[in-house]
Design a protein around this motif. Structure first.
Motif, short mmCIF file in Angstrom:
data_model
loop_
_atom_site.label_atom_id
_atom_site.label_comp_id
_atom_site.label_asym_id
_atom_site.label_seq_id
_atom_site.Cartn_x
_atom_site.Cartn_y
_atom_site.Cartn_z
N MET B 1 -1.35 -69.44 -61.54
CA MET B 1 -0.78 -69.22 -60.22
C MET B 1 -1.70 -69.75 -59.12
O MET B 1 -1.26 -70.40 -58.18
CB MET B 1 -0.49 -67.73 -60.04
N LYS B 2 -3.00 -69.40 -59.27
CA LYS B 2 -3.94 -69.83 -58.20
C LYS B 2 -4.05 -71.35 -58.12
O LYS B 2 -4.25 -71.93 -57.06
CB LYS B 2 -5.30 -69.17 -58.35
N TYR B 3 -3.88 -72.02 -59.31
CA TYR B 3 -3.92 -73.49 -59.30
C TYR B 3 -2.71 -74.07 -58.56
O TYR B 3 -2.82 -75.07 -57.87
CB TYR B 3 -3.98 -74.03 -60.73
N VAL B 4 -1.58 -73.37 -58.74
CA VAL B 4 -0.36 -73.81 -58.03
C VAL B 4 -0.57 -73.70 -56.53
O VAL B 4 -0.25 -74.61 -55.76
CB VAL B 4 0.87 -72.97 -58.48
N ILE B 5 -1.14 -72.57 -56.11
CA ILE B 5 -1.39 -72.33 -54.68
C ILE B 5 -2.34 -73.40 -54.14
O ILE B 5 -2.11 -73.98 -53.07
CB ILE B 5 -1.96 -70.91 -54.44
N ILE B 6 -3.40 -73.68 -54.90
CA ILE B 6 -4.38 -74.70 -54.46
C ILE B 6 -3.70 -76.07 -54.36
O ILE B 6 -3.87 -76.80 -53.38
CB ILE B 6 -5.58 -74.74 -55.43
N THR B 7 -2.89 -76.39 -55.37
CA THR B 7 -2.20 -77.69 -55.37
C THR B 7 -1.25 -77.81 -54.19
O THR B 7 -1.22 -78.83 -53.50
CB THR B 7 -1.41 -77.87 -56.69
N VAL B 8 -0.47 -76.73 -53.94
CA VAL B 8 0.48 -76.75 -52.81
C VAL B 8 -0.27 -76.91 -51.49
O VAL B 8 0.14 -77.69 -50.62
CB VAL B 8 1.34 -75.46 -52.82
N ALA B 9 -1.39 -76.17 -51.36
CA ALA B 9 -2.19 -76.27 -50.13
C ALA B 9 -2.71 -77.69 -49.94
O ALA B 9 -2.68 -78.24 -48.82
CB ALA B 9 -3.36 -75.29 -50.18
N LEU B 10 -3.14 -78.31 -51.04
CA LEU B 10 -3.64 -79.70 -50.96
C LEU B 10 -2.52 -80.66 -50.57
O LEU B 10 -2.71 -81.55 -49.75
CB LEU B 10 -4.23 -80.12 -52.31
N LEU B 11 -1.35 -80.45 -51.18
CA LEU B 11 -0.22 -81.35 -50.88
C LEU B 11 0.24 -81.17 -49.45
O LEU B 11 0.56 -82.13 -48.76
CB LEU B 11 0.94 -81.09 -51.85
#
Lengths: 142, 87
Positions: B1-11
């Motif tokens: 989940m935290k990786y998804v959040i990080i990826t979304v924030a980066l995108l």
């Protein structure tokens, strides 16, 4: 790009430098005890940071390029707006000039009508039908 | 989940807004006024001079309207050229 605008550029430059140095150090400086024991962890961490920072370095460069394009476009828009205003002024003057000529001509023609009215009215009487036809045409109604 | 959040924030960090705003040019107020109705003749008149006077007034009104239309055409063509010059 909000994150690039939010953080100053030097942070990304500094992180790039630090991660590069850390990566190189993890390979080269085997003689230092801390580096030799944690080489793998340092390599992994610095590679991850390097990848992220490289992404943001690219973003900064892209952002700068877009900002330059925006500035150029804003300049063009300002020039276009000035030209547009100038065009309006020219068209307005031309319109006023032409309308003045039309009005002046109308006055001259109406003066002629006044002069010739007695002669015209003496020689010709207009039938009510003719007036009605003209009024119908002017009104644009069936 | 935290990786998804990080990826979304980066995108999401790549999102940009378009800051350049273009205003639609305003045409001169004089040419925006509508053309008036044609003048009619007093039905009771039999005088040719009255008829001619009315016709002359209507001719002038037509010419004024023609000038207005020509101005609109010129305004449009010029503004289009200016608009298209911005790329």
């Amino acid at each position: 790009m909000w994150i690039v605008n939010f953080l100053p550029d030097f942070i990304f430059h500094a992180l790039l430098l630090v991660s590069l140095l850390a990566l190189v150090a993890s390979f080269v400086l085997d003689s230092i005890p801390f580096v030799s024991t944690n080489a793998k962890a340092i390599q992994l961490a610095s590679a991850v940071v390097l990848a992220i920072v490289l992404y943001f370095e690219g973003a900064i460069s892209d952002n700068d390029a877009w900002l330059a394009r925006v500035a150029a476009l804003e300049k063009q828009v300002a020039v276009a707006e000035a030209k547009s205003k100038e065009t309006n002024t020219v068209i307005q003057y031309q319109y006023r000039d032409k309308v003045r000529t039309i009005k002046e001509t109308q006055v001259v023609v109406q003066e002629r009508i006044v002069k010739e009215a007695a002669k015209m009215d003496a020689e010709c009487k207009v039938s009510p039908e003719a007036v009605s036809i003209l009024n119908q045409a002017a009104g644009g109604k069936k | 989940m935290k990786y998804v959040i990080i990826t979304v924030a980066l995108l999401l960090s790549a999102c940009v807004s378009v800051p350049v705003e273009r205003k639609f040019p305003m045409a001169p107020g004089e040419i925006q006024a509508p053309c008036g109705n044609l003048q009619t003749i007093d039905p009771a008149t039999t005088k040719l001079s009255a008829v001619i006077d009315s016709v002359v007034t209507n001719y002038a009104q037509y010419q004024e309207c023609q000038t207005k239309t020509d101005s609109w055409i010129e305004w449009y063509n010029r503004q289009k050229k200016i608009f298209e010059s911005v790329k």
